[in-house]
Scaffold this motif. Structure first.
Motif, PDB file in Angstrom:
ATOM      1  N   LEU A  83       0.841  -1.185   0.000  1.00 56.13           N
ATOM      2  CA  LEU A  83       0.000   0.000   0.000  1.00 56.13           C
ATOM      3  C   LEU A  83       0.881   1.241   0.000  1.00 56.13           C
ATOM      4  O   LEU A  83       1.911   1.276   0.679  1.00 56.13           O
ATOM      5  CB  LEU A  83      -0.909   0.017   1.228  1.00 56.13           C
ATOM      6  CG  LEU A  83      -1.753  -1.234   1.497  1.00 56.13           C
ATOM      7  CD1 LEU A  83      -2.593  -1.029   2.747  1.00 56.13           C
ATOM      8  CD2 LEU A  83      -2.633  -1.568   0.303  1.00 56.13           C
ATOM      9  N   ALA A  84       0.456   2.256  -0.731  1.00 55.01           N
ATOM     10  CA  ALA A  84       1.186   3.530  -0.797  1.00 55.01           C
ATOM     11  C   ALA A  84       0.362   4.613  -0.111  1.00 55.01           C
ATOM     12  O   ALA A  84      -0.852   4.709  -0.316  1.00 55.01           O
ATOM     13  CB  ALA A  84       1.457   3.911  -2.247  1.00 55.01           C
ATOM     14  N   ALA A  85       1.039   5.438   0.687  1.00 56.85           N
ATOM     15  CA  ALA A  85       0.351   6.512   1.397  1.00 56.85           C
ATOM     16  C   ALA A  85      -0.195   7.543   0.417  1.00 56.85           C
ATOM     17  O   ALA A  85       0.440   7.868  -0.590  1.00 56.85           O
ATOM     18  CB  ALA A  85       1.298   7.183   2.387  1.00 56.85           C
ATOM     19  N   TRP A 135      -6.958  14.188   3.404  1.00 61.18           N
ATOM     20  CA  TRP A 135      -7.469  15.419   4.011  1.00 61.18           C
ATOM     21  C   TRP A 135      -6.957  15.651   5.432  1.00 61.18           C
ATOM     22  O   TRP A 135      -6.823  16.796   5.877  1.00 61.18           O
ATOM     23  CB  TRP A 135      -9.004  15.424   4.001  1.00 61.18           C
ATOM     24  CG  TRP A 135      -9.633  14.374   4.877  1.00 61.18           C
ATOM     25  CD1 TRP A 135     -10.058  13.126   4.501  1.00 61.18           C
ATOM     26  CD2 TRP A 135      -9.934  14.485   6.271  1.00 61.18           C
ATOM     27  NE1 TRP A 135     -10.578  12.442   5.566  1.00 61.18           N
ATOM     28  CE2 TRP A 135     -10.522  13.254   6.681  1.00 61.18           C
ATOM     29  CE3 TRP A 135      -9.751  15.478   7.230  1.00 61.18           C
ATOM     30  CZ2 TRP A 135     -10.937  13.010   7.990  1.00 61.18           C
ATOM     31  CZ3 TRP A 135     -10.164  15.233   8.542  1.00 61.18           C
ATOM     32  CH2 TRP A 135     -10.752  14.016   8.913  1.00 61.18           C
ATOM     33  N   ASP A 136      -6.651  14.583   6.171  1.00 67.68           N
ATOM     34  CA  ASP A 136      -6.173  14.745   7.542  1.00 67.68           C
ATOM     35  C   ASP A 136      -4.653  14.629   7.646  1.00 67.68           C
ATOM     36  O   ASP A 136      -4.103  14.426   8.728  1.00 67.68           O
ATOM     37  CB  ASP A 136      -6.841  13.714   8.455  1.00 67.68           C
ATOM     38  CG  ASP A 136      -6.912  14.186   9.898  1.00 67.68           C
ATOM     39  OD1 ASP A 136      -6.677  15.379  10.144  1.00 67.68           O
ATOM     40  OD2 ASP A 136      -7.205  13.366  10.789  1.00 67.68           O
ATOM     41  N   GLY A 137      -3.961  14.733   6.509  1.00 64.52           N
ATOM     42  CA  GLY A 137      -2.505  14.677   6.503  1.00 64.52           C
ATOM     43  C   GLY A 137      -1.982  13.324   6.060  1.00 64.52           C
ATOM     44  O   GLY A 137      -2.607  12.287   6.295  1.00 64.52           O
ATOM     45  N   LYS A 138      -0.845  13.329   5.411  1.00 55.15           N
ATOM     46  CA  LYS A 138      -0.226  12.082   4.952  1.00 55.15           C
ATOM     47  C   LYS A 138       0.214  11.233   6.133  1.00 55.15           C
ATOM     48  O   LYS A 138       0.706  11.729   7.147  1.00 55.15           O
ATOM     49  CB  LYS A 138       0.985  12.410   4.074  1.00 55.15           C
ATOM     50  CG  LYS A 138       1.752  11.191   3.574  1.00 55.15           C
ATOM     51  CD  LYS A 138       2.985  11.595   2.810  1.00 55.15           C
ATOM     52  CE  LYS A 138       3.875  10.390   2.546  1.00 55.15           C
ATOM     53  NZ  LYS A 138       4.408   9.796   3.797  1.00 55.15           N
ATOM     54  N   ALA A 139       0.048   9.937   5.982  1.00 54.72           N
ATOM     55  CA  ALA A 139       0.487   8.988   7.010  1.00 54.72           C
ATOM     56  C   ALA A 139       2.003   9.037   7.172  1.00 54.72           C
ATOM     57  O   ALA A 139       2.743   9.373   6.235  1.00 54.72           O
ATOM     58  CB  ALA A 139       0.045   7.573   6.642  1.00 54.72           C
ATOM     59  N   PHE A 140       2.483   8.667   8.350  1.00 58.11           N
ATOM     60  CA  PHE A 140       3.927   8.626   8.598  1.00 58.11           C
ATOM     61  C   PHE A 140       4.594   7.594   7.687  1.00 58.11           C
ATOM     62  O   PHE A 140       5.653   7.850   7.110  1.00 58.11           O
ATOM     63  CB  PHE A 140       4.185   8.286  10.068  1.00 58.11           C
ATOM     64  CG  PHE A 140       5.636   8.056  10.399  1.00 58.11           C
ATOM     65  CD1 PHE A 140       6.478   9.123  10.676  1.00 58.11           C
ATOM     66  CD2 PHE A 140       6.168   6.774  10.418  1.00 58.11           C
ATOM     67  CE1 PHE A 140       7.821   8.920  10.969  1.00 58.11           C
ATOM     68  CE2 PHE A 140       7.509   6.552  10.701  1.00 58.11           C
ATOM     69  CZ  PHE A 140       8.341   7.630  10.987  1.00 58.11           C
TER      70      PHE A 140
END
Length: 523
Positions: free
Chosen positions: A220-222, A227-232
């Protein structure tokens, strides 16, 4: 001293320095293949988990720090996700919802529109599957109840007050998919593109599927524009490792960050392992043994009741979970809302079980096959203990371990004489679980069970918000199901998950799904 800058600022500095930002990868060892990506048919835990992370559900729960090293979802606090705001009419029968401004699908970059939401409802009613059940249970009876107002606004008219709408529509399958893309893959014999959507997901969630090697791994790619910010974690790799012992070894060696579906014995061995931590969280998750009530011998409630007396409840708690669980005491979890312990009189008594079978016309006992899905060591351990215990009551139980997809297909087709799997209480409400599991014709009524008296109780539970009335109805619900025993709740299980000790941000969800977005690696 080392300083680390996260997010776009870090990426920009790295590019100015002539280097790409370091990629953060989370690797999770899972027990088997992801069954499907198509939301209406996502009824399996691995499939549900992936869909939860690649789709942007209409709503989500708020969460708070438990103080024990993890967060816990607050099921009393519903927040917007794909929808950012909503308004009820004065009579609470019409709901106007507004989509989040700027939300876009990960594949095309096109905005999420009310037409995409309407298409979700079209597929829900058209496929006659799990998402339709959610809609109808929320008292959205037909597609005509859903109306597009403009690109970002949709209106829903309910046939009755809907106490479960928000709980149902934060479910992993309740999320927009891009209608135009799905429609491109419609064929003459597949009006809803179910074949294509089983392997592809035009969603708008925190992640998207970058690569899928069936039986080996999914990557999976971030979503950089979530809308709530890119995952770490830039990537999440779901690595299929069928043997639980191998998953444990990979975690201990640091080759994976999280190992799913480990046995209690393996978890116990890992508790003191360097670099590893075990999170243990109380839940309302029950292990359930279900029967095909449409065929002998389990078309007779007396036979099913007899087996309830043969289950070694405490021995399973002690032998499988090291005492870190609760013996089940009926169809509502012990820690569940409106559980009434006075209604449960069953205990472990193989002699009584044998006598009850004789009275039911089986003086020589019965023989049957219990089907379970491969890849879950807890289920296998419990099955072995049950086999030995049942033999003491004159019951010969064979155990058949099936591939997950075969097992799942058998559930939907009433293809198992008996089966065992966990039952997750997504919502702490007997009426909700009754609608899902025990009502005549329910989407997950894998027992073929039907009782009009219980159906009426479930209907009443879904039409009241009065606590006293709910408690009375829940008592009737328990009384009927304990008497009919279409399934037996065996043990109320904790949720335990093993991970490297530098993984932070875990949030426990009521459905035991692992949410990748809040996870991060300690620096």
């Amino acid at each position: 001293m080392t300083y680390r800058i996260f997010g776009p600022a870090f990426a920009a500095l790295a590019l100015l320095a002539g280097q790409a930002p370091a990629q953060e990868r989370l690797t999770i060892a899972i027990s088997g293949e992801i069954e499907t990506l198509d939301p209406p048919f996502s009824q399996f835990q691995r499939s549900n988990e992936v869909n939860f992370n690649i789709l942007d559900q209409y709503f989500r729960y708020g969460w708070a720090d438990s103080g024990a090293g993890y967060g816990v979802a607050d099921t009393g606090k519903v927040e917007g996700s794909a929808f950012e705001s909503w308004d009820w009419s004065d009579d609470n029968r019409v709901l106007t919802l507004t989509l989040r401004d700027g939300a876009a699908f990960t594949g095309s970059g096109n905005p999420v529109t009310a037409s995409d939401v309407h298409y979700w409802f079209e597929r829900a009613f058209g496929t006659d599957a799990g998402t339709e059940w959610n809609a109808v249970t929320a008292h959205i009876d037909t597609l005509d109840a859903v109306r597009v107002i403009d690109d970002r606004t949709i209106e829903i008219t309910f046939s009755a007050i809907s106490p479960w709408f928000f709980y149902l529509f934060r479910d992993q399958s309740q999320a927009p998919i891009e209608a135009a893309v799905a429609k491109e893959h419609v064929t003459g014999d597949d009006a809803w593109a179910t074949g294509w959507l089983a392997r592809n997901s035009p969603g708008s969630g925190e992640y998207s599927v970058a690569e899928w090697e069936p039986g080996i791994r999914m990557t999976l790619a971030a979503n950089p524009d979530y809308w709530d910010g890119k995952a770490f974690f830039d990537e999440v790799v779901l690595r299929v490792v069928p043997a639980s012992a191998n998953r444990a070894l990979l975690l201990q060696s640091g080759e994976v960050d999280i190992a799913r579906d480990l046995s209690p014995d393996e978890l116990a061995l890992l508790r003191d392992a360097p670099g590893v931590k075990i999170l243990s969280v109380p839940t309302r998750n029950q292990m359930i043994m279900g029967f095909n009530t449409t065929e002998p011998p389990f078309d007779d409630p007396a036979v099913r009741q007899a087996l309830a007396w043969a289950v070694p409840y405490q021995a399973i708690v002690d032998g499988v979970f090291g005492g870190q669980a609760l013996p089940s005491a009926g169809p509502i979890p012990v820690e569940g809302q409106n559980h009434d312990p006075s209604l449960w009189s069953v205990s472990t008594d193989p002699t009584k079980a044998r006598e009850m079978l004789a009275e039911a016309g089986h003086p020589d006992g019965i023989a049957f096959t219990l089907d379970i899905a491969e890849g879950n060591p807890v289920t296998e351990q419990i099955a072995v203990i049950l086999k030995d215990a049942f033999s003491q009551a004159g019951v010969d139980m064979a155990i058949e371990v099936q591939p997950a997809a075969v097992f799942a297909e058998g559930l939907g087709q009433l293809g198992h004489q008996a089966w065992m799997r966990d039952l997750l209480w997504y919502v702490d409400d007997a009426g909700y679980t009754g609608e899902l599991f025990f009502r005549t014709g329910a989407v997950a009524n894998w027992m073929g069970y039907s009782n009009p008296e219980l159906d009426a109780v479930i209907t009443s539970l879904g039409a009241t918000v009065d606590p006293g009335e709910k408690a009375t109805l829940a008592g009737e619900y328990q009384r009927i199901l304990i008497g009919d025993a279409p399934s037996i709740a065996i043990v109320d299980m904790p949720f335990e998950i093993a991970m490297r000790d530098d993984i932070e941000g875990y949030v426990q969800l009521p459905d035991n799904l692992l949410w990748y977005w809040p996870l991060r690696r300690a620096q």
